[in-house]
Motif scaffolding. Sequence first.
Motif, PDB file in Angstrom:
ATOM      1  N   ASP A  35       0.837  -1.197   0.000  1.00  0.00           N
ATOM      2  CA  ASP A  35       0.000   0.000   0.000  1.00  0.00           C
ATOM      3  C   ASP A  35       0.875   1.252   0.000  1.00  0.00           C
ATOM      4  N   TYR A  36       0.479   2.197  -0.838  1.00  0.00           N
ATOM      5  CA  TYR A  36       1.116   3.529  -0.815  1.00  0.00           C
ATOM      6  C   TYR A  36       0.015   4.550  -0.661  1.00  0.00           C
ATOM      7  N   TYR A  37       0.233   5.511   0.272  1.00  0.00           N
ATOM      8  CA  TYR A  37      -0.775   6.534   0.534  1.00  0.00           C
ATOM      9  C   TYR A  37      -0.083   7.893   0.538  1.00  0.00           C
ATOM     10  N   ASN A  38      -0.493   8.803  -0.311  1.00  0.00           N
ATOM     11  CA  ASN A  38       0.104  10.134  -0.445  1.00  0.00           C
ATOM     12  C   ASN A  38      -0.763  11.139   0.308  1.00  0.00           C
ATOM     13  N   SER A  39      -0.265  11.616   1.451  1.00  0.00           N
ATOM     14  CA  SER A  39      -1.020  12.560   2.280  1.00  0.00           C
ATOM     15  C   SER A  39      -0.208  13.828   2.540  1.00  0.00           C
ATOM     16  N   LYS A  40      -0.930  14.918   2.779  1.00  0.00           N
ATOM     17  CA  LYS A  40      -0.302  16.203   3.151  1.00  0.00           C
ATOM     18  C   LYS A  40      -1.138  16.823   4.270  1.00  0.00           C
ATOM     19  N   TRP A  41      -0.993  16.252   5.452  1.00  0.00           N
ATOM     20  CA  TRP A  41      -1.770  16.747   6.602  1.00  0.00           C
ATOM     21  C   TRP A  41      -0.862  17.698   7.409  1.00  0.00           C
ATOM     22  N   ASN A  42      -1.094  18.941   7.252  1.00  0.00           N
ATOM     23  CA  ASN A  42      -0.232  19.950   7.880  1.00  0.00           C
ATOM     24  C   ASN A  42      -0.747  20.361   9.254  1.00  0.00           C
ATOM     25  N   ASN A  43       0.207  20.471  10.187  1.00  0.00           N
ATOM     26  CA  ASN A  43      -0.079  21.030  11.503  1.00  0.00           C
ATOM     27  C   ASN A  43      -1.230  20.296  12.195  1.00  0.00           C
ATOM     28  N   TYR A 110     -12.171  -2.422 -13.387  1.00  0.00           N
ATOM     29  CA  TYR A 110     -13.293  -2.198 -12.490  1.00  0.00           C
ATOM     30  C   TYR A 110     -13.193  -0.804 -11.875  1.00  0.00           C
ATOM     31  N   GLY A 111     -14.321  -0.311 -11.433  1.00  0.00           N
ATOM     32  CA  GLY A 111     -14.381   0.927 -10.676  1.00  0.00           C
ATOM     33  C   GLY A 111     -14.749   0.618  -9.239  1.00  0.00           C
ATOM     34  N   LEU A 112     -14.457   1.571  -8.316  1.00  0.00           N
ATOM     35  CA  LEU A 112     -14.742   1.305  -6.911  1.00  0.00           C
ATOM     36  C   LEU A 112     -15.140   2.595  -6.203  1.00  0.00           C
ATOM     37  N   VAL A 113     -15.912   2.448  -5.135  1.00  0.00           N
ATOM     38  CA  VAL A 113     -16.299   3.548  -4.267  1.00  0.00           C
ATOM     39  C   VAL A 113     -16.405   2.990  -2.851  1.00  0.00           C
ATOM     40  N   THR A 125     -12.231  10.204   8.849  1.00  0.00           N
ATOM     41  CA  THR A 125     -13.081   9.454   7.914  1.00  0.00           C
ATOM     42  C   THR A 125     -12.939  10.017   6.515  1.00  0.00           C
ATOM     43  N   PHE A 126     -12.796   9.126   5.531  1.00  0.00           N
ATOM     44  CA  PHE A 126     -12.621   9.515   4.132  1.00  0.00           C
ATOM     45  C   PHE A 126     -13.614   8.756   3.254  1.00  0.00           C
ATOM     46  N   ALA A 127     -14.061   9.440   2.226  1.00  0.00           N
ATOM     47  CA  ALA A 127     -14.759   8.766   1.115  1.00  0.00           C
ATOM     48  C   ALA A 127     -13.755   8.598  -0.014  1.00  0.00           C
ATOM     49  N   ASN A 128     -13.810   7.463  -0.699  1.00  0.00           N
ATOM     50  CA  ASN A 128     -12.832   7.241  -1.764  1.00  0.00           C
ATOM     51  C   ASN A 128     -13.515   6.738  -3.029  1.00  0.00           C
ATOM     52  N   VAL A 129     -12.918   7.063  -4.151  1.00  0.00           N
ATOM     53  CA  VAL A 129     -13.373   6.585  -5.455  1.00  0.00           C
ATOM     54  C   VAL A 129     -12.137   6.300  -6.293  1.00  0.00           C
ATOM     55  N   GLY A 130     -12.202   5.227  -7.083  1.00  0.00           N
ATOM     56  CA  GLY A 130     -11.014   4.877  -7.845  1.00  0.00           C
ATOM     57  C   GLY A 130     -11.292   3.855  -8.921  1.00  0.00           C
ATOM     58  N   ALA A 131     -10.223   3.319  -9.490  1.00  0.00           N
ATOM     59  CA  ALA A 131     -10.320   2.325 -10.558  1.00  0.00           C
ATOM     60  C   ALA A 131      -9.211   1.310 -10.387  1.00  0.00           C
ATOM     61  N   GLY A 132      -9.432   0.106 -10.916  1.00  0.00           N
ATOM     62  CA  GLY A 132      -8.442  -0.943 -10.767  1.00  0.00           C
ATOM     63  C   GLY A 132      -8.435  -1.909 -11.936  1.00  0.00           C
ATOM     64  N   ALA A 148      -6.776   5.315  -6.142  1.00  0.00           N
ATOM     65  CA  ALA A 148      -8.003   5.942  -5.664  1.00  0.00           C
ATOM     66  C   ALA A 148      -7.704   7.334  -5.114  1.00  0.00           C
ATOM     67  N   VAL A 149      -8.725   8.171  -5.149  1.00  0.00           N
ATOM     68  CA  VAL A 149      -8.674   9.503  -4.541  1.00  0.00           C
ATOM     69  C   VAL A 149      -9.468   9.442  -3.235  1.00  0.00           C
ATOM     70  N   TYR A 150      -8.891   9.976  -2.157  1.00  0.00           N
ATOM     71  CA  TYR A 150      -9.528   9.976  -0.842  1.00  0.00           C
ATOM     72  C   TYR A 150      -9.911  11.416  -0.481  1.00  0.00           C
ATOM     73  N   GLN A 151     -11.143  11.618  -0.105  1.00  0.00           N
ATOM     74  CA  GLN A 151     -11.609  12.946   0.298  1.00  0.00           C
ATOM     75  C   GLN A 151     -12.052  12.901   1.751  1.00  0.00           C
ATOM     76  N   GLY A 152     -11.410  13.762   2.584  1.00  0.00           N
ATOM     77  CA  GLY A 152     -11.754  13.798   3.998  1.00  0.00           C
ATOM     78  C   GLY A 152     -13.151  14.327   4.228  1.00  0.00           C
ATOM     79  N   LEU A 153     -13.898  13.684   5.119  1.00  0.00           N
ATOM     80  CA  LEU A 153     -15.256  14.122   5.431  1.00  0.00           C
ATOM     81  C   LEU A 153     -15.303  15.032   6.653  1.00  0.00           C
ATOM     82  N   ASP A 154     -14.423  14.791   7.634  1.00  0.00           N
ATOM     83  CA  ASP A 154     -14.414  15.652   8.818  1.00  0.00           C
ATOM     84  C   ASP A 154     -13.296  16.695   8.758  1.00  0.00           C
ATOM     85  N   ARG A 155     -12.320  16.500   7.883  1.00  0.00           N
ATOM     86  CA  ARG A 155     -11.320  17.516   7.554  1.00  0.00           C
ATOM     87  C   ARG A 155     -11.145  17.532   6.039  1.00  0.00           C
ATOM     88  N   GLY A 156     -10.762  18.660   5.526  1.00  0.00           N
ATOM     89  CA  GLY A 156     -10.773  18.821   4.073  1.00  0.00           C
ATOM     90  C   GLY A 156      -9.556  18.287   3.370  1.00  0.00           C
TER      91      GLY A 156
END
Length: 346
Positions: A35-43, A110-113, A125-132, A148-156
Motif C-alpha cells: 500500500d502507498y498513501y500520499n497525504s499532506k496533513w499539515n499542523n 473495475y471501478g470502486l467507491v 473518515t474519508f470517502a474514496n473513489v477509484g479504478a483498478g 483511488a482519490v480519498y476525500q476527507g469528510l471531517d477535515r478537508g
Amino acid sequence: MKFKSISLAVAALIAASAANANEQKEGVYFGVFGDYYNSKWNNIRDAAGVDVDDSTGWGAEIGYRFNNNWSGRLEYADMDFDLSGASTGSIDGDRFGIDALYHFDDSPFYGLVGLKSIDVYDNLTFANVGAGYRHYFNNNFFVNAEAAVYQGLDRGYTDIGAKLGINYFFGSSKPVKKVEPAPAPSQPVAVDSDKDGVMDADDRCANTPMSDAVDSTGCTKYEERQVSVNLLVRFPHDAAKVKQQYFDDIAEVAAFLKEHESATVVLEGHASAVGDAKYNQTLSEKRAKAVAKQLMDDGIAADRISTIGYGEERLKNTANTKEANAQNRRVEATITSSERVKVQRQ
C-alpha cells in the motif's frame, strides 16, 4: 517519488498482461497487498507543528463476488506515515474500510467507491473513489492494481492512494467470451434424398418407392384401370346343384367383390336344348339362384347379386351332341370394376 514508482509498476503490470485466464463469476476471495498513501496533513491538531506525509505499508482484504458485475470487500491496512515539521521520523497508523466494486462486462477493469477510517493521532473518515485492474493467472490466483482519490469528510484533506496485491479466489469461474467472426452464409445445396427427380425442397412425399412414377410434387402417380373376373359353373343334365369343384372359383369372385365394394354381379343361367323349352327356362333360373346362394354364403350381400335365366336361348354350342349339351348347361358371369393403381416408373 514513492507514488510515482508504484504508478509505474501498476502501468507495467497492465501492459504486460495480455488477457485474463478466466473472469470470475461469484464467490469469496482473500488477498494481501502493498500500500502507498500520499497525504499532506499539515499542523495536526493533536501534535502541533507536525505534518503527516506519505505512508507505505501492507494490508489484507476479504471480498465477495456477487455476480458478473458487482463485488464488495473489507480491508485493513497497516500504515507507516513519515512525519515532518516540529518532529521527524514516522508513526504507525491503521486503515479500516469497505468498498463496492463494479466490474465492467467481460473486462479486467473495475471501478470502486467506499468509506475509510484512518487512525493517526486522530480518527479521520474519508470517502474514496477509484479504478483498478485484475489479472487472473488461473481460475483461482489473480493480481490486482488500483489507484483511488480519498476525500476527507471531517477535515478537508484530499489524498491519493495506490495498491498492488495478490489474491486467491474460492468461487467459480466462467471462460472469457471470445468474439468469433460470423460464418459466411452457406449456399443451400439441392438434395434429392429419395432419388425420384424432385428436390427435397419441393418434395411433398418423401421416400417414394423407386418403382413409382411421381408428379411434380414428388408424390406417386395413380391411374384408373379396368379390372375384371370371370365365372363359369357347369351343371349335370337336369340338375341345379353347384358341384364342390366350383366352390373355389365362386370364392374367388366373392373376394373380388369384397375388394371392389362398388361392383355388382349378374349371374346368367343357361340350359341345353334337350327337353321342353319352358322347363329349361325354369331350370336355368334355378341354376343362377344356386350360384347366388353360394356367393351369399361366402359373405356377399344379396342386393349386390342379380340373377337371370335364359333357358336355351343362348346356346354356346348348337350341335345336338352330348359334348355340346354339357357346354350349354352352365352359369356364367363377368364382373368388371375400376381401381386406382400406381403408375410404374419408366
